[in-house]
Write a protein that holds these residues in place. Structure first.
Motif, PDB file in Angstrom:
ATOM      1  N   LEU A   4      -1.426   1.394   6.504  1.00 17.34           N
ATOM      2  CA  LEU A   4      -0.115   0.815   6.761  1.00 17.34           C
ATOM      3  C   LEU A   4       0.485   1.477   7.980  1.00 17.34           C
ATOM      4  O   LEU A   4       0.378   2.679   8.165  1.00 17.34           O
ATOM      5  N   THR A   5       1.127   0.699   8.812  1.00 11.04           N
ATOM      6  CA  THR A   5       1.852   1.293   9.934  1.00 11.04           C
ATOM      7  C   THR A   5       3.085   1.984   9.399  1.00 11.04           C
ATOM      8  O   THR A   5       3.609   1.623   8.344  1.00 11.04           O
ATOM      9  N   PRO A   6       3.598   3.010  10.085  1.00 13.71           N
ATOM     10  CA  PRO A   6       4.790   3.711   9.584  1.00 13.71           C
ATOM     11  C   PRO A   6       5.973   2.794   9.339  1.00 13.71           C
ATOM     12  O   PRO A   6       6.721   2.975   8.394  1.00 13.71           O
ATOM     13  N   SER A   7       6.162   1.781  10.195  1.00  8.59           N
ATOM     14  CA  SER A   7       7.325   0.915  10.010  1.00  8.59           C
ATOM     15  C   SER A   7       7.188   0.075   8.749  1.00  8.59           C
ATOM     16  O   SER A   7       8.147  -0.085   7.986  1.00  8.59           O
ATOM     17  N   ILE A   8       5.990  -0.475   8.504  1.00 13.87           N
ATOM     18  CA  ILE A   8       5.793  -1.266   7.287  1.00 13.87           C
ATOM     19  C   ILE A   8       5.917  -0.374   6.063  1.00 13.87           C
ATOM     20  O   ILE A   8       6.551  -0.726   5.063  1.00 13.87           O
ATOM     21  N   LEU A   9       5.342   0.813   6.145  1.00 15.39           N
ATOM     22  CA  LEU A   9       5.398   1.753   5.041  1.00 15.39           C
ATOM     23  C   LEU A   9       6.842   2.102   4.711  1.00 15.39           C
ATOM     24  O   LEU A   9       7.248   2.142   3.549  1.00 15.39           O
ATOM     25  N   ALA A  10       7.644   2.328   5.725  1.00 14.22           N
ATOM     26  CA  ALA A  10       9.037   2.704   5.493  1.00 14.22           C
ATOM     27  C   ALA A  10       9.787   1.579   4.802  1.00 14.22           C
ATOM     28  O   ALA A  10      10.579   1.818   3.883  1.00 14.22           O
ATOM     29  N   VAL A  11       9.556   0.342   5.255  1.00 16.10           N
ATOM     30  CA  VAL A  11      10.252  -0.788   4.654  1.00 16.10           C
ATOM     31  C   VAL A  11       9.917  -0.908   3.180  1.00 16.10           C
ATOM     32  O   VAL A  11      10.790  -1.052   2.321  1.00 16.10           O
ATOM     33  N   VAL A  12       8.635  -0.802   2.869  1.00 18.31           N
ATOM     34  CA  VAL A  12       8.232  -1.036   1.487  1.00 18.31           C
ATOM     35  C   VAL A  12       8.637   0.109   0.586  1.00 18.31           C
ATOM     36  O   VAL A  12       9.176  -0.080  -0.493  1.00 18.31           O
ATOM     37  N   ILE A  13       8.408   1.337   1.049  1.00 19.43           N
ATOM     38  CA  ILE A  13       8.721   2.461   0.183  1.00 19.43           C
ATOM     39  C   ILE A  13      10.213   2.660   0.026  1.00 19.43           C
ATOM     40  O   ILE A  13      10.689   3.135  -0.991  1.00 19.43           O
ATOM     41  N   CYS A  14      10.997   2.248   1.020  1.00 16.40           N
ATOM     42  CA  CYS A  14      12.448   2.309   0.846  1.00 16.40           C
ATOM     43  C   CYS A  14      12.869   1.476  -0.352  1.00 16.40           C
ATOM     44  O   CYS A  14      13.839   1.789  -1.042  1.00 16.40           O
ATOM     45  N   SER A  15      12.144   0.409  -0.597  1.00 16.81           N
ATOM     46  CA  SER A  15      12.493  -0.444  -1.715  1.00 16.81           C
ATOM     47  C   SER A  15      12.412   0.297  -3.035  1.00 16.81           C
ATOM     48  O   SER A  15      13.058  -0.078  -4.004  1.00 16.81           O
ATOM     49  N   THR A  16      11.618   1.341  -3.097  1.00 14.63           N
ATOM     50  CA  THR A  16      11.452   2.050  -4.356  1.00 14.63           C
ATOM     51  C   THR A  16      12.654   2.881  -4.714  1.00 14.63           C
ATOM     52  O   THR A  16      12.695   3.465  -5.781  1.00 14.63           O
ATOM     53  N   PHE A  17      13.666   2.945  -3.850  1.00 11.87           N
ATOM     54  CA  PHE A  17      14.893   3.621  -4.260  1.00 11.87           C
ATOM     55  C   PHE A  17      15.443   3.014  -5.538  1.00 11.87           C
ATOM     56  O   PHE A  17      16.054   3.698  -6.337  1.00 11.87           O
ATOM     57  N   VAL A  18      15.247   1.736  -5.719  1.00 10.95           N
ATOM     58  CA  VAL A  18      15.807   1.108  -6.897  1.00 10.95           C
ATOM     59  C   VAL A  18      15.048   1.482  -8.144  1.00 10.95           C
ATOM     60  O   VAL A  18      15.458   1.172  -9.248  1.00 10.95           O
ATOM     61  N   PHE A 362      12.050  -1.251 -22.998  1.00 11.57           N
ATOM     62  CA  PHE A 362      13.310  -0.829 -22.388  1.00 11.57           C
ATOM     63  C   PHE A 362      13.715  -1.721 -21.210  1.00 11.57           C
ATOM     64  O   PHE A 362      14.586  -1.364 -20.420  1.00 11.57           O
ATOM     65  N   LEU A 363      13.101  -2.880 -21.104  1.00 11.75           N
ATOM     66  CA  LEU A 363      13.293  -3.743 -19.938  1.00 11.75           C
ATOM     67  C   LEU A 363      14.751  -4.113 -19.699  1.00 11.75           C
ATOM     68  O   LEU A 363      15.229  -4.104 -18.554  1.00 11.75           O
ATOM     69  N   ASP A 364      15.501  -4.427 -20.742  1.00 13.83           N
ATOM     70  CA  ASP A 364      16.883  -4.864 -20.563  1.00 13.83           C
ATOM     71  C   ASP A 364      17.741  -3.800 -19.884  1.00 13.83           C
ATOM     72  O   ASP A 364      18.694  -4.126 -19.160  1.00 13.83           O
ATOM     73  N   TYR A 365      17.424  -2.546 -20.110  1.00 12.13           N
ATOM     74  CA  TYR A 365      18.209  -1.479 -19.487  1.00 12.13           C
ATOM     75  C   TYR A 365      18.002  -1.425 -17.978  1.00 12.13           C
ATOM     76  O   TYR A 365      18.841  -0.894 -17.246  1.00 12.13           O
ATOM     77  N   VAL A 366      16.879  -1.978 -17.516  1.00  9.72           N
ATOM     78  CA  VAL A 366      16.585  -2.013 -16.084  1.00  9.72           C
ATOM     79  C   VAL A 366      17.075  -3.312 -15.463  1.00  9.72           C
ATOM     80  O   VAL A 366      17.683  -3.314 -14.398  1.00  9.72           O
ATOM     81  N   ASN A 398      23.459  -9.452  -8.778  1.00  3.56           N
ATOM     82  CA  ASN A 398      22.163 -10.153  -8.787  1.00  3.56           C
ATOM     83  C   ASN A 398      21.424  -9.876 -10.096  1.00  3.56           C
ATOM     84  O   ASN A 398      20.684  -8.916 -10.230  1.00  3.56           O
ATOM     85  N   PHE A 399      21.660 -10.765 -11.081  1.00  3.49           N
ATOM     86  CA  PHE A 399      21.014 -10.633 -12.391  1.00  3.49           C
ATOM     87  C   PHE A 399      20.047 -11.782 -12.617  1.00  3.49           C
ATOM     88  O   PHE A 399      20.335 -12.918 -12.234  1.00  3.49           O
ATOM     89  N   PRO A 400      18.900 -11.462 -13.270  1.00  5.10           N
ATOM     90  CA  PRO A 400      18.427 -10.122 -13.636  1.00  5.10           C
ATOM     91  C   PRO A 400      18.056  -9.321 -12.391  1.00  5.10           C
ATOM     92  O   PRO A 400      17.720  -9.909 -11.361  1.00  5.10           O
ATOM     93  N   ARG A 401      18.101  -7.999 -12.494  1.00  2.99           N
ATOM     94  CA  ARG A 401      17.805  -7.153 -11.343  1.00  2.99           C
ATOM     95  C   ARG A 401      16.296  -7.068 -11.142  1.00  2.99           C
ATOM     96  O   ARG A 401      15.655  -6.047 -11.407  1.00  2.99           O
ATOM     97  N   THR A 402      15.733  -8.159 -10.646  1.00  2.00           N
ATOM     98  CA  THR A 402      14.292  -8.191 -10.436  1.00  2.00           C
ATOM     99  C   THR A 402      13.842  -7.144  -9.415  1.00  2.00           C
ATOM    100  O   THR A 402      12.703  -6.690  -9.444  1.00  2.00           O
ATOM    101  N   ASP A 403      14.748  -6.788  -8.512  1.00  2.60           N
ATOM    102  CA  ASP A 403      14.414  -5.732  -7.556  1.00  2.60           C
ATOM    103  C   ASP A 403      14.189  -4.411  -8.284  1.00  2.60           C
ATOM    104  O   ASP A 403      13.237  -3.674  -8.001  1.00  2.60           O
ATOM    105  N   LEU A 404      15.027  -4.138  -9.274  1.00  3.92           N
ATOM    106  CA  LEU A 404      14.871  -2.911 -10.055  1.00  3.92           C
ATOM    107  C   LEU A 404      13.610  -2.961 -10.901  1.00  3.92           C
ATOM    108  O   LEU A 404      12.892  -1.973 -11.035  1.00  3.92           O
ATOM    109  N   ILE A 405      13.338  -4.107 -11.486  1.00  2.00           N
ATOM    110  CA  ILE A 405      12.152  -4.246 -12.335  1.00  2.00           C
ATOM    111  C   ILE A 405      10.886  -3.985 -11.523  1.00  2.00           C
ATOM    112  O   ILE A 405       9.991  -3.249 -11.943  1.00  2.00           O
ATOM    113  N   THR A 406      10.827  -4.593 -10.337  1.00  2.00           N
ATOM    114  CA  THR A 406       9.632  -4.433  -9.512  1.00  2.00           C
ATOM    115  C   THR A 406       9.395  -2.975  -9.155  1.00  2.00           C
ATOM    116  O   THR A 406       8.291  -2.443  -9.337  1.00  2.00           O
TER     117      THR A 406
END
Length: 530
Positions: A4-18, A362-366, A398-406
């Motif tokens: 992965l290029t650093p820019s692509i890596l940064a975009v994707v891994i930033c998403s894991t903040f959720v 525990f899905l509903d809590y996420v 934004n419900f359900p928080r599919t971003d959080l689930i992913t």
């Protein structure tokens, strides 16, 4: 591993903040575990080692026994000799451990467990009496003869599932023995001389360990450390009893140019500044733990007790209870603070005993997290009054928080998603991302343009509280800077998060310089007496 290029890596891994909407520390996180402080895991760290010359290693640190006052004598903070403390690694993504390092402790007194004894009384009326303290004189590197208490432990590696896998007892290569020793807690400077003297003493307890089918040595340390976590703990759990927005134009600016009445950065906001913890730290060659997966590991720590305990009504040091039955998990920690602020109180004990492969319960809590709604209830009216706004809600919509689930349960392909995808809560680390030197680390991890930090694993100097506060309130619904360019991650829209760009903070700063630069990384504990 997919390149992965650093820019692509940064975009994707930033998403894991959720993935960790309440990532922080895990002190007393569930009703039942609060009854077992010696089994209570406080923080868990997994990161690519950044000690110079250790690029090919991963460090895992599990901290236990929360809120230790350094002066907490005379018995201080021994580990539970009936418990099994474990660090688990899943390297293929099935949410079942492939490798477990299990630790079992033993407490001992000298003189055949009678302890140091003194002859007391005048001639003709003397008695031999055991002393009440854990040491009767000074203790130093190379001379612990005045110690009246000691702890040792065995360390085992289990290949496969913990209950059914193949167990190998590991040896301390220094003594070619299966027994390792744990240093005394930092009683104080009359006992140990000074902080530097204590550290010299504690350094003796870093051991080299031979791992099966591994060419390089691992190393291990178990002992008391300064609690590395920084948090405005008391006020946070008092219904967030402060304005949790930066009060300066920039952290530490001291100009009051931020949110009116907002909290500003100060070490005085750290309620753990005077606390110690007990650490189990291991450093392992990467090549020995990644298995046949894609180089991403998931990890967590647990503590377990035998299922039944019968108390001895005439307790002795060597026999205060009889334990039996299957080993039963009572504590669990991967991404910390999940149990405090994500899992509902009725399910906290269930989460403590659950296995990652069963986390779908525990899905509903996420998908519908309660924390943003609580913050909205607490602060919406005040924010609208202060800013003369009319927000219907401060919480993301934004419900359900599919971003959080992913991100929370599956990870992202090519970054922190494992070879097999099983929804589960673990702290995930991409072992293929090079460590950042201590001096160059950003406390904001990936958000601070530092790909080796949180949420790509977690280092002791990562400010996960501030990151989590911002993410849970919708920061990722707005474009974020990646390599200097604002980037829409496509997880949600700006209109889904009214306060997504607000600099939320607990006002307690942390950075890597507060830690050591070499294994076991956590700083020397605080002295019980100066």
């Amino acid at each position: 591993m997919k390149a992965l290029t650093p820019s692509i890596l940064a975009v994707v891994i930033c998403s894991t903040f959720v993935s960790t909407p309440s990532e922080a520390s895990s002190h007393r996180e569930a009703p039942n575990i609060s009854r077992f402080p010696t089994l209570d895991s406080t923080d868990f760290y997994v990161f690519n080692s950044y000690e110079q010359g250790r690029d090919d290693f991963v460090t895992l640190i599990a901290n236990y026994i929360p809120l230790q006052d350094a002066y907490g004598g005379p018995n201080y903070f021994a580990m539970d000799p009936d418990a099994t403390y474990s660090i688990h690694i899943d390297n293929d993504g099935d949410a079942v451990e492939d490798i477990t390092f299990a630790f079992n402790f033993k407490s001992m007194l000298p003189n055949d467990n009678k302890g140091v004894q003194l002859t007391v009384g005048l001639e003709g009326n003397q008695r031999t009496v055991s002393v009440p303290l854990k040491n009767v004189g000074g203790v130093s590197a190379g001379d612990d003869s005045a110690a009246n208490f000691s702890e040792s432990y065995t360390m085992s590696m289990i290949s496969g599932a913990q209950r059914t896998g193949e167990t190998t007892v590991l040896n301390n290569t220094t003594s070619n023995s299966s027994t390792f020793s744990k240093p005394l807690d930092y009683v104080g400077n009359k006992t140990f001389g000074s902080m530097s003297d204590y550290q010299t003493y504690a350094d003796q307890f870093v051991y080299q360990v031979s791992i099966p089918n591994c060419e390089s040595m691992a190393q291990v340390f178990v002992g008391q450390r300064k609690d590395p976590f920084v948090v405005n703990l008391g006020k946070t759990f008092d219904l967030v009893n402060y304005v949790h927005v930066e009060g300066d134009s920039a952290p530490g600016a001291g100009d009051g140019g931020g949110f009116p009445g907002g909290i500003t950065q100060s070490a005085d906001n750290d309620d753990l500044a005077d606390k110690n913890v007990t650490s189990i730290a291991i450093e392992i060659p990467k090549s020995c733990i990644v298995g046949e997966g894609n180089g991403v590991i998931g990890s967590w720590t647990t503590a377990s007790l035998p299922q039944a305990r019968v108390l001895n009504p005439n307790a002795k040091f060597t026999n205060n209870a009889v334990n039996g039955g299957a080993l039963t998990q009572v504590s669990r920690l991967g991404s910390p603070l999940v149990n405090e602020l994500v899992i509902g109180i009725k399910d906290k004990d269930t989460f403590s005993t659950a296995h990652p492969k069963d986390d779908a319960q525990f899905l509903d809590y996420v998908s519908h997290p309660a924390l943003p709604e609580l913050l909205n209830i607490l602060f919406k009216d005040a924010v609208n009054t202060t800013l003369d706004t009319n927000f219907e809600t401060l919480a993301p919509t934004n419900f359900p928080r599919t971003d959080l689930i992913t991100a929370f349960l599956t990870g992202f392909a090519g970054v922190n998603q494992q070879a097999t995808v099983t929804p589960s809560e673990m702290l995930r680390l991409n072992t293929g991302i090079a460590a950042t030197a201590q001096a160059d680390q950003s406390a904001f991890g990936v958000a601070g343009n530092d790909l080796a930090g949180f949420p790509n694993g977690r280092r002791p100097g990562d400010d996960v509280v501030d990151i989590a506060l911002r993410v849970v309130m919708g920061r990722l619904c707005h474009p974020i800077p990646v390599n200097g360019e604002d980037t829409d991650l496509g997880l949600c829209a700006p209109e889904d998060a009214n306060t997504g760009t607000v600099p939320f903070t607990d006002g307690a700063p942390i950075d890597a310089t507060m830690m050591d630069s070499s294994f076991p990384y956590l700083a020397t504990p605080l002295a019980g007496s100066k």
